[in-house]
Design an enzyme around this catalytic site. Structure first.
Site, mmCIF file in Angstrom:
data_model
loop_
_atom_site.group_PDB
_atom_site.id
_atom_site.type_symbol
_atom_site.label_atom_id
_atom_site.label_comp_id
_atom_site.label_asym_id
_atom_site.label_seq_id
_atom_site.Cartn_x
_atom_site.Cartn_y
_atom_site.Cartn_z
ATOM 1 N N SER A 111 0.850 -1.188 0.000
ATOM 2 C CA SER A 111 0.000 0.000 0.000
ATOM 3 C C SER A 111 0.885 1.237 0.000
ATOM 4 C CB SER A 111 -0.857 0.000 1.260
ATOM 5 O OG SER A 111 -1.370 1.295 1.495
ATOM 6 N N SER A 112 0.349 2.334 -0.562
ATOM 7 C CA SER A 112 1.135 3.573 -0.607
ATOM 8 C C SER A 112 1.395 4.127 0.795
ATOM 9 C CB SER A 112 0.421 4.618 -1.457
ATOM 10 O OG SER A 112 -0.869 4.880 -0.949
ATOM 11 N N CYS A 113 0.690 3.633 1.812
ATOM 12 C CA CYS A 113 0.920 4.161 3.169
ATOM 13 C C CYS A 113 2.227 3.650 3.765
ATOM 14 C CB CYS A 113 -0.256 3.893 4.090
ATOM 15 S SG CYS A 113 -0.480 2.170 4.491
ATOM 16 N N TYR A 140 -0.599 -0.808 10.054
ATOM 17 C CA TYR A 140 -0.779 -1.437 8.741
ATOM 18 C C TYR A 140 0.486 -1.258 7.899
ATOM 19 C CZ TYR A 140 -3.093 -2.368 4.233
ATOM 20 O OH TYR A 140 -3.462 -2.874 3.014
ATOM 21 N N LYS A 144 3.059 -4.024 6.233
ATOM 22 C CA LYS A 144 3.256 -4.098 4.781
ATOM 23 C C LYS A 144 4.728 -3.907 4.408
ATOM 24 C CE LYS A 144 -0.759 -5.193 3.342
ATOM 25 N NZ LYS A 144 -0.925 -6.451 2.588
ATOM 26 N N HIS A 183 -13.276 2.475 3.319
ATOM 27 C CA HIS A 183 -12.497 3.583 2.746
ATOM 28 C C HIS A 183 -13.439 4.694 2.284
ATOM 29 C CE1 HIS A 183 -9.339 0.396 2.342
ATOM 30 N NE2 HIS A 183 -8.616 1.405 2.803
HETATM 31 O O1 GFB Z 1 -10.103 6.217 2.337
HETATM 32 P P1 GFB Z 1 -9.600 6.634 3.654
HETATM 33 O O2 GFB Z 1 -10.241 6.017 4.843
HETATM 34 O O3 GFB Z 1 -8.057 6.307 3.628
HETATM 35 O O4 GFB Z 1 -9.776 8.225 3.840
HETATM 36 P P2 GFB Z 1 -6.651 7.014 3.871
HETATM 37 C C1 GFB Z 1 -9.319 9.142 2.901
HETATM 38 C C2 GFB Z 1 -9.693 10.546 3.315
HETATM 39 O O5 GFB Z 1 -11.128 10.707 3.183
HETATM 40 C C3 GFB Z 1 -9.370 10.950 4.749
HETATM 41 C C4 GFB Z 1 -11.665 11.317 4.340
HETATM 42 O O6 GFB Z 1 -8.906 12.286 4.748
HETATM 43 C C5 GFB Z 1 -10.721 10.851 5.454
HETATM 44 O O7 GFB Z 1 -10.807 11.701 6.593
HETATM 45 N N1 GFB Z 1 -13.087 10.934 4.488
HETATM 46 C C6 GFB Z 1 -14.153 11.772 4.377
HETATM 47 C C7 GFB Z 1 -13.565 9.701 4.729
HETATM 48 N N2 GFB Z 1 -15.290 11.116 4.569
HETATM 49 C C8 GFB Z 1 -14.973 9.822 4.776
HETATM 50 C C9 GFB Z 1 -15.748 8.651 5.018
HETATM 51 O O8 GFB Z 1 -16.966 8.647 5.072
HETATM 52 N N3 GFB Z 1 -15.047 7.473 5.168
HETATM 53 C C10 GFB Z 1 -13.684 7.416 5.106
HETATM 54 N N4 GFB Z 1 -13.058 6.237 5.258
HETATM 55 N N5 GFB Z 1 -12.928 8.527 4.901
HETATM 56 C C11 GFB Z 1 -6.069 4.529 4.315
HETATM 57 C C12 GFB Z 1 -5.270 3.800 5.343
HETATM 58 O O9 GFB Z 1 -5.859 5.855 4.561
HETATM 59 O O10 GFB Z 1 -5.656 4.281 3.019
HETATM 60 C C13 GFB Z 1 -5.005 2.408 4.978
HETATM 61 O O11 GFB Z 1 -5.888 3.963 6.596
HETATM 62 C C14 GFB Z 1 -4.685 2.180 3.524
HETATM 63 O O12 GFB Z 1 -3.949 1.971 5.763
HETATM 64 C C15 GFB Z 1 -5.564 2.985 2.600
HETATM 65 O O13 GFB Z 1 -3.345 2.501 3.265
HETATM 66 C C16 GFB Z 1 -5.146 2.921 1.172
HETATM 67 O O14 GFB Z 1 -6.102 7.356 2.532
HETATM 68 O O15 GFB Z 1 -6.643 8.120 4.834
#
Ligand code: GFB
Length: 317
Positions: A111-113, A140, A144, A183
């Protein structure tokens, strides 16, 4: 491949997930590999003995290791123990047992993280381990990184073609639409669709709406995985991104447009943003002949249609 040549037997570990199911569809369409599929009811990858016994029994030629505990920012933030422990277990159980079972080729999904929070953008592969990680998904990311490094060590020490791919944020058919654990794309599709159905005048987006994210459709990632598996000398790890970056607020607006929602979109800065930006430099993979084909709006339209269709048939889990 000649008709008399035996097709390699590929185990897609995690075949029911977003990535694994896309890889299964891509392999089935090409027909150049025999598929080995085994869900959790057949082998629990967090059980080392069971994983080893499964591999020694089945002896696949190749593995795509797409099995993982995955989730969005909230799941990662609140369950770091499971994200670190389970993903570390999957990597340390599958990869060494694959060697014992004579698996000649293994592709590990990262993952890019894995890259530092403050890495120069777009992020090149060389940025690995050059600085501190984003705290919301450190567990995570550490797991990875360990998986990637185990593949690299297997290659260095034992000459095995075990290598990795690091995708940007993914979306596509069969995603997890859990309201809190998913996500951002499935999370927002669900909330905005529910708001449209109930006539709610507004939808709240987590965080400030300003973070930038790059999204890649799972089918494009599956094509990248098969492309890498066909290379004679792939890099130890390579980035896979679409190059299409949007702010979270812009993403929410696009989803609202696809779903026909006309209410207001509000932000909630009390919830975490996570990393401000994580655009991948995917020039290495592109130079090897892969390119993404599904633009963000085309992909979003399809997943919004899929969600609305499923919701019309009954509650989405
Ligand atoms: O997709 P997401 O959970 O992954 O969130 P990350 C991306 C952005 O969307 C964050 C915002 O800035 C969240 O605060 N966001 C806004 C929301 N509304 C929502 C919502 O309803 N649900 C969610 N989930 N986010 C993940 C990592 O990070 O990316 C994992 O936690 C993994 O480890 C994955 O690497 C690819 O990009 O922040």
């Amino acid at each position: 491949m000649s008709t008399t040549e035996k097709r390699p037997r590929l185990w897609v570990a995690g075949h029911r997930g977003l990535v694994g199911s896309a890889i299964v569809r891509a392999v089935a369409a090409r027909g150049d590999r025999e598929l080995l599929l085994a869900g959790r009811e057949v082998v629990d990858l967090t059980d080392q003995a069971a994983t080893r016994a499964f591999l020694l029994r089945e002896k696949p030629d190749q593995i795509v290791l797409a099995a993982a505990r995955v989730g969005g920012i909230e799941a990662n933030r609140t369950r770091p123990v499971e994200f670190l422990q389970e993903n570390l277990a999957i990597a340390t159980h599958v990869i060494p047992a694959a060697r014992e079972a004579g698996v000649t080729r293994l592709l590990y999904l990262g993952s890019s993280c894995i890259y530092p929070r403050e890495a120069p953008q777009p992020i090149r592969e060389e940025a690995l381990l050059s600085g501190p990680l984003e705290p919301t998904n450190e567990g995570y990311a550490i797991a990875k990184i360990a998986g990637l490094k185990l593949c690299q060590a297997m290659r260095r020490q034992h000459g095995l073609l075990y290598h990795a791919i690091m995708p940007t944020n993914l979306y596509g058919p069969g995603d997890n639409y859990h309201p809190e654990q998913s996500h951002v794309i499935p999370g927002l599709i669900r909330r905005i669709h529910e708001a449209r159905e109930s006539g709610a005048p507004e939808v709240v987006i987590w965080g400030t709406g300003t973070p930038l994210r790059e999204f890649l459709h799972a089918a494009d990632l599956a094509a990248a995985c098969l492309h890498l598996l066909d290379l004679a000398d792939p890099p130890d790890w390579v980035n896979a991104g679409s190059g299409e970056e949007v702010s979270i607020l812009d993403l929410a607006r696009r989803i609202a447009a696809h779903l026909g929602y006309r209410g207001r979109l509000l932000t909630d800065p009390s919830r975490p943003d996570g990393t401000p930006r994580k655009a991948l430099d995917s020039s290495r993979l592109r130079a090897m002949g892969w390119e993404p084909r599904i633009g963000l709006d085309e992909g979003l339209a399809a997943v919004c249609r899929e969600y609305a269709g499923n919701a019309a048939r009954g509650p989405v889990r």
